[in-house]
Design an enzyme around this catalytic site. Structure first.
Site, PDB file in Angstrom:
ATOM      1  N   LYS A   1      10.590   4.263   3.948  1.00 29.21           N
ATOM      2  CA  LYS A   1      10.801   2.961   5.486  1.00 29.21           C
ATOM      3  C   LYS A   1       9.917   1.538   4.699  1.00 29.21           C
ATOM      4  O   LYS A   1      10.071   0.408   5.151  1.00 29.21           O
ATOM      5  CB  LYS A   1      10.604   3.260   6.356  1.00 29.21           C
ATOM      6  CG  LYS A   1      10.800   4.762   7.024  1.00 29.21           C
ATOM      7  CD  LYS A   1      10.592   5.191   8.226  1.00 29.21           C
ATOM      8  CE  LYS A   1      11.125   6.794   8.676  1.00 29.21           C
ATOM      9  NZ  LYS A   1      10.132   6.714   9.763  1.00 29.21           N
ATOM     10  N   GLY A   2       8.733   1.865   3.699  1.00 28.86           N
ATOM     11  CA  GLY A   2       8.373   0.953   4.350  1.00 28.86           C
ATOM     12  C   GLY A   2       8.700  -0.783   3.438  1.00 28.86           C
ATOM     13  O   GLY A   2       7.889  -1.820   3.925  1.00 28.86           O
TER      14      GLY A   2
ATOM     15  N   GLU B   1      10.030  -2.522  -3.591  1.00 27.80           N
ATOM     16  CA  GLU B   1       9.380  -1.832  -2.648  1.00 27.80           C
ATOM     17  C   GLU B   1       7.509  -2.000  -2.006  1.00 27.80           C
ATOM     18  O   GLU B   1       7.880  -3.632  -2.245  1.00 27.80           O
ATOM     19  CB  GLU B   1       8.352  -0.872  -4.317  1.00 27.80           C
ATOM     20  CG  GLU B   1       7.350   0.320  -4.066  1.00 27.80           C
ATOM     21  CD  GLU B   1       7.457   1.091  -2.871  1.00 27.80           C
ATOM     22  OE1 GLU B   1       7.924   1.105  -1.679  1.00 27.80           O
ATOM     23  OE2 GLU B   1       7.682   2.241  -3.813  1.00 27.80           O
ATOM     24  N   ASP B   2       7.441  -1.259  -0.830  1.00 24.84           N
ATOM     25  CA  ASP B   2       6.520  -2.425  -0.259  1.00 24.84           C
ATOM     26  C   ASP B   2       5.356  -2.375  -1.130  1.00 24.84           C
ATOM     27  O   ASP B   2       4.286  -3.963  -1.144  1.00 24.84           O
ATOM     28  CB  ASP B   2       6.209  -1.362   1.532  1.00 24.84           C
ATOM     29  CG  ASP B   2       5.660  -0.012   0.955  1.00 24.84           C
ATOM     30  OD1 ASP B   2       5.987   0.052  -0.141  1.00 24.84           O
ATOM     31  OD2 ASP B   2       5.687   0.462   2.181  1.00 24.84           O
TER      32      ASP B   2
ATOM     33  N   ASP C   1       1.314   2.111  -5.355  1.00 22.40           N
ATOM     34  CA  ASP C   1      -0.230   2.876  -5.732  1.00 22.40           C
ATOM     35  C   ASP C   1      -0.728   3.324  -6.855  1.00 22.40           C
ATOM     36  O   ASP C   1      -0.954   2.943  -7.792  1.00 22.40           O
ATOM     37  CB  ASP C   1      -0.088   3.879  -4.218  1.00 22.40           C
ATOM     38  CG  ASP C   1      -1.819   3.584  -3.555  1.00 22.40           C
ATOM     39  OD1 ASP C   1      -2.988   4.555  -4.517  1.00 22.40           O
ATOM     40  OD2 ASP C   1      -1.890   3.760  -2.715  1.00 22.40           O
TER      41      ASP C   1
ATOM     42  N   LYS D   1      -1.394  -2.098  -5.730  1.00 24.57           N
ATOM     43  CA  LYS D   1      -2.716  -2.349  -5.610  1.00 24.57           C
ATOM     44  C   LYS D   1      -3.363  -1.125  -6.909  1.00 24.57           C
ATOM     45  O   LYS D   1      -3.316  -0.111  -7.526  1.00 24.57           O
ATOM     46  CB  LYS D   1      -2.772  -0.648  -4.856  1.00 24.57           C
ATOM     47  CG  LYS D   1      -3.712  -1.013  -3.491  1.00 24.57           C
ATOM     48  CD  LYS D   1      -4.219   0.746  -2.467  1.00 24.57           C
ATOM     49  CE  LYS D   1      -3.629   0.626  -1.457  1.00 24.57           C
ATOM     50  NZ  LYS D   1      -3.634   2.031  -0.947  1.00 24.57           N
TER      51      LYS D   1
ATOM     52  N   PHE E   1      -6.459   0.214   2.539  1.00 24.24           N
ATOM     53  CA  PHE E   1      -5.011   1.243   2.891  1.00 24.24           C
ATOM     54  C   PHE E   1      -4.968  -0.075   4.158  1.00 24.24           C
ATOM     55  O   PHE E   1      -5.287  -0.774   4.763  1.00 24.24           O
ATOM     56  CB  PHE E   1      -5.078   2.387   3.924  1.00 24.24           C
ATOM     57  CG  PHE E   1      -4.086   2.795   4.110  1.00 24.24           C
ATOM     58  CD1 PHE E   1      -3.710   3.768   3.196  1.00 24.24           C
ATOM     59  CD2 PHE E   1      -3.105   2.792   5.188  1.00 24.24           C
ATOM     60  CE1 PHE E   1      -2.511   4.597   2.977  1.00 24.24           C
ATOM     61  CE2 PHE E   1      -2.120   3.730   5.633  1.00 24.24           C
ATOM     62  CZ  PHE E   1      -1.485   4.396   4.175  1.00 24.24           C
ATOM     63  N   VAL E   2      -2.815  -0.425   3.723  1.00 23.03           N
ATOM     64  CA  VAL E   2      -2.699  -1.880   4.157  1.00 23.03           C
ATOM     65  C   VAL E   2      -1.975  -1.252   5.296  1.00 23.03           C
ATOM     66  O   VAL E   2      -0.861  -0.112   5.207  1.00 23.03           O
ATOM     67  CB  VAL E   2      -2.071  -2.462   3.533  1.00 23.03           C
ATOM     68  CG1 VAL E   2      -3.673  -3.168   2.337  1.00 23.03           C
ATOM     69  CG2 VAL E   2      -0.935  -2.265   2.547  1.00 23.03           C
TER      70      VAL E   2
ATOM     71  N   ASP F   1       2.889   1.246   7.426  1.00 20.11           N
ATOM     72  CA  ASP F   1       2.426   1.880   7.974  1.00 20.11           C
ATOM     73  C   ASP F   1       1.340   2.299   7.919  1.00 20.11           C
ATOM     74  O   ASP F   1       1.306   2.584   6.499  1.00 20.11           O
ATOM     75  CB  ASP F   1       3.971   3.064   8.896  1.00 20.11           C
ATOM     76  CG  ASP F   1       3.892   4.211   8.283  1.00 20.11           C
ATOM     77  OD1 ASP F   1       3.849   4.095   6.492  1.00 20.11           O
ATOM     78  OD2 ASP F   1       3.931   5.749   8.186  1.00 20.11           O
TER      79      ASP F   1
ATOM     80  N   ARG G   1       3.527  -1.082  12.074  1.00 20.26           N
ATOM     81  CA  ARG G   1       4.666  -1.415  11.059  1.00 20.26           C
ATOM     82  C   ARG G   1       5.739  -2.439  11.962  1.00 20.26           C
ATOM     83  O   ARG G   1       6.024  -3.588  11.440  1.00 20.26           O
ATOM     84  CB  ARG G   1       5.973  -0.298  11.246  1.00 20.26           C
ATOM     85  CG  ARG G   1       6.389   0.950  10.798  1.00 20.26           C
ATOM     86  CD  ARG G   1       7.673   1.365  10.149  1.00 20.26           C
ATOM     87  NE  ARG G   1       7.527   2.807  10.102  1.00 20.26           N
ATOM     88  CZ  ARG G   1       7.602   2.974   8.395  1.00 20.26           C
ATOM     89  NH1 ARG G   1       7.031   2.662   7.142  1.00 20.26           N
ATOM     90  NH2 ARG G   1       7.405   4.320   8.174  1.00 20.26           N
TER      91      ARG G   1
HETATM   92  P1  XMP Z   1       2.355   6.021  -4.631  1.00 22.80           P
HETATM   93  O1  XMP Z   1       0.775   6.094  -4.920  1.00 22.80           O
HETATM   94  O2  XMP Z   1       3.528   7.254  -5.619  1.00 22.80           O
HETATM   95  O3  XMP Z   1       2.721   5.509  -3.027  1.00 22.80           O
HETATM   96  O4  XMP Z   1       2.305   4.100  -5.874  1.00 22.80           O
HETATM   97  C1  XMP Z   1       3.757   4.759  -2.861  1.00 22.80           C
HETATM   98  C2  XMP Z   1       4.328   4.400  -1.497  1.00 22.80           C
HETATM   99  O5  XMP Z   1       3.408   5.033  -0.541  1.00 22.80           O
HETATM  100  C3  XMP Z   1       2.699   4.101   0.543  1.00 22.80           C
HETATM  101  N1  XMP Z   1       1.887   3.569   0.351  1.00 22.80           N
HETATM  102  C4  XMP Z   1       0.930   2.947   1.459  1.00 22.80           C
HETATM  103  N2  XMP Z   1       1.253   2.909   3.144  1.00 22.80           N
HETATM  104  N3  XMP Z   1       0.030   1.656   3.455  1.00 22.80           N
HETATM  105  C5  XMP Z   1       0.711   2.238   3.268  1.00 22.80           C
HETATM  106  O6  XMP Z   1       1.156   2.718   4.485  1.00 22.80           O
HETATM  107  C6  XMP Z   1      -0.217   1.750   1.601  1.00 22.80           C
HETATM  108  O7  XMP Z   1      -2.020   1.128   1.679  1.00 22.80           O
HETATM  109  C7  XMP Z   1       0.256   2.469   0.657  1.00 22.80           C
HETATM  110  N4  XMP Z   1      -0.728   2.649  -0.621  1.00 22.80           N
HETATM  111  C8  XMP Z   1       0.604   3.287  -1.002  1.00 22.80           C
HETATM  112  C9  XMP Z   1       4.165   2.905   0.452  1.00 22.80           C
HETATM  113  O8  XMP Z   1       4.683   3.610   1.487  1.00 22.80           O
HETATM  114  C10 XMP Z   1       4.285   3.410  -1.024  1.00 22.80           C
HETATM  115  O9  XMP Z   1       5.987   3.462  -1.535  1.00 22.80           O
HETATM  116 MG    MG Z   2       7.143   2.462   0.079  1.00 25.52          MG
END
Ligand code: XMP
Ligand code: MG
Length: 179
Positions: A37-38, A93-94, A97, A125, A146-147, A153, A159
């Protein structure tokens, strides 16, 4: 909660990303695929800033539970319905990570033979990366925090915040993370 990027900074960045993307997709009609959803707020602002012919679809993948750590396992909760063969696909993508979510999704998209496949993320990140992913359009780079906010969210909260904030460790600890 600590302010990382104000609404003005976000708007400037979205406009900047949009002009890069517009330049690269001139005369094309890209398919923007948002990861729910992000990314929904970012994608909505990005398409308006792009102001060019395009299509939009969404997928919903999950590698996170209700905590702040990636499980490394990716589940498809809602797959892509639009055919991608021969299309110029831009994944939106939002935040990237560990890279697990994106790398899993990009592999499955690549098998469907799009004409081109690129990635746009508002936040990156890099210090957390486990799986390498190529990012063509990057908004902001963030530290290992953590953002939340601007569609992003923490356990479905925050959100609605119009700016982007870092959640302090103590705030994260008030709920337990799932595996
Ligand atoms: P990965 O680790 O697979 O993660 O690259 C990607 C998804 O994880 C969520 N994500 C976060 N969501 N704050 C959030 O609310 C964060 O700091 C964070 N870091 C990763 C995000 O949805 C992303 O699509
Ligand atoms: Mg995401």
């Amino acid at each position: 909660m600590r302010l990382l990027f104000s609404t003005e900074e976000i708007k400037e960045k979205v406009d900047d990303l949009a002009s890069q993307i517009r330049g690269d997709y001139q005369g094309k009609k890209p398919l923007l695929v948002g990861l729910l959803k992000g990314s929904f707020v970012f994608l909505a602002d990005l398409v308006r800033a792009l102001d060019q012919p395009l299509e939009v679809d969404f997928v919903r993948l999950s590698s996170y539970g209700h905590g702040t750590e990636s499980s490394g396992r990716v589940r498809v909760l809602h797959g892509l319905k639009t055919p991608v063969r021969g299309r110029d696909v831009l994944v939106v993508e939002d935040i990237v990570d560990t890279g697990h979510t994106l790398s899993y999704f990009l592999e499955s998209l690549a098998r469907r033979r799009p004409a081109s496949l690129r990635v746009c993320t508002l936040l990156d990140k890099p210090c957390r990366r486990c799986v390498p992913v190529t990012i063509h359009y990057r908004g902001f780079t963030v530290e290992d925090v953590f953002v939340v906010g601007y569609g992003i969210d923490w356990a479905e909260e925050f959100r609605y915040l119009p700016a982007i904030y870092a959640l302090e460790k103590a705030e994260c600890a008030s709920k337990t993370s799932s595996p």
